[in-house]
Design an enzyme around this catalytic site. Structure first.
Site, short mmCIF file in Angstrom:
data_model
loop_
_atom_site.label_atom_id
_atom_site.label_comp_id
_atom_site.label_asym_id
_atom_site.label_seq_id
_atom_site.Cartn_x
_atom_site.Cartn_y
_atom_site.Cartn_z
N GLY A 43 0.82 -1.20 0.00
CA GLY A 43 0.00 0.00 0.00
C GLY A 43 0.85 1.25 0.00
N GLY A 46 2.87 1.08 3.54
CA GLY A 46 3.36 -0.16 4.12
C GLY A 46 3.13 -1.37 3.25
N ASP A 155 -14.73 4.87 3.78
CA ASP A 155 -13.93 4.58 2.58
C ASP A 155 -14.43 3.30 1.92
OD1 ASP A 155 -11.97 5.18 0.71
OD2 ASP A 155 -10.41 4.07 1.76
#
Length: 330
Positions: A43, A46, A155
């Site tokens: 991502g 990370g 989200d």
């Protein structure tokens, strides 16, 4: 050909481990307790690895987050705090957490089925309106639980809906990095989200609420049924403008064979006034989410294009993020 069976979806899926009293460990590293295996995802801040607990041999996921700023630390601590409360079969489960300075680690339930949209566009999967109903029902179940705890996801988008296995049809909602708790009558305003799935009140920097997540559910439903993004413009600014103007319809031929119940379901979510949108509990009682027919195959051409475009945009955004962080890219 893959068939989505009602009995399979309704079969209880228990959380993979008992509720745990998770305290962030600061005096040890995860390698003392877990064998860290191959990388399975990456991502913005990370990397996710497959891992196995040495004592129990249980397979899990290890999400390592690079703490590049105080804001990232705050967001990661918030994610851990939120996940401690989310004991539900439709939500990704937290197993353990570590903090050793420049890196924070979340040990999570291992999900191996990949993204829902990737699954349904596979040539071996029969996408019908009924299968869409069963997937959306599970999403609403997860959101209903979150909202019962006064937690907003904020989200919800296709990338954050995963299949538990590569052959089953049960899903999990993931990524609670932007989730927020609603605290009494306190107004919460945010300025983040994904343009195609973000609600008008976010764009206008107005008070958000549970209806903000329900807007995103309406968008996901629209896309899953048609492969089209209702507010997608030529660029991000145009997309956001279309959202605030509420410019959308069912005129495309992709909706010719879609039931009126499905269209009604979407119409009761894509409302500018969030108070008028259905709640997650009301969604679960809507006639569309109780239907058992509609086995006619849906066209997946548009949906395949949608998935490809989202992948390309994700790769492009990652490239730009690296550039902003000073990476030397040839």
């Amino acid at each position: 050909m893959s068939k989505v069976l009602l009995s399979e979806i309704e079969k209880e899926y228990e959380v993979p481990f008992q509720k745990r009293n998770i305290v962030i460990k600061t005096n040890e590293k995860p390698t003392q307790t877990y064998d860290i295996m191959e990388e399975i995802g990456k991502g913005k801040f990370g990397t996710v690895y497959k891992c196995k607990e040495k004592k129990t041999n249980q397979w899990l996921a290890c999400k390592q987050i690079d703490i590049l700023s105080p804001q990232i630390r705050k967001e990661t601590e918030n994610e851990i705090d939120i996940m401690k409360s989310l004991q539900h079969r439709r939500l990704l489960q937290l197993y353990d957490a570590y903090d050793y300075g420049k890196t924070m680690v979340l040990i999570l339930e291992l999900i191996t089925g990949g993204e829902l949209f990737e699954r349904v566009i596979d040539d071996e999967f029969d996408l019908t309106e009924r299968s869409c109903v069963l997937f959306m029902r599970q999403i609403c179940e997860g959101v209903e639980f979150m909202h019962s705890l006064n937690i907003l996801h904020l989200d919800l988008k296709p990338e954050n809906i995963l299949c538990i296995t590569q052959t089953g049809n049960q899903i999990k909602i993931i990524d609670f990095g932007l989730a927020r708790r609603i605290e009494g009558s306190k107004d919460i305003k945010v300025m983040f989200g994904t343009p195609e799935f973000v609600a008008p009140e976010v764009i206008n920097y107005d008070k958000i609420g549970k209806g903000t997540d329900l807007w995103s559910i309406g968008i996901i439903t629209y896309v899953l049924l048609s492969g089209l993004s209702p507010f997608m413009g030529q660029n991000e600014a145009e997309t956001l403008s279309n959202v605030t103007k509420l410019e959308w319809d069912f005129e495309d031929e992709s909706f010719d064979e879609i039931s009126e119940n499905a269209k009604n379901f979407i119409s009761k979510l894509l409302l500018k006034d969030q108070k008028k949108r259905m709640t997650a509990s009301e969604c679960l009682k809507h006639p569309w989410l109780t239907m058992t027919q509609a086995e006619k195959l849906l066209s997946k051409g548009n949906l395949k294009k949608f998935v490809v475009r989202r992948k390309w945009n994700k790769a492009k955004n990652a490239f730009l993020a690296l550039k902003r962080m000073g990476a030397h890219i040839k």
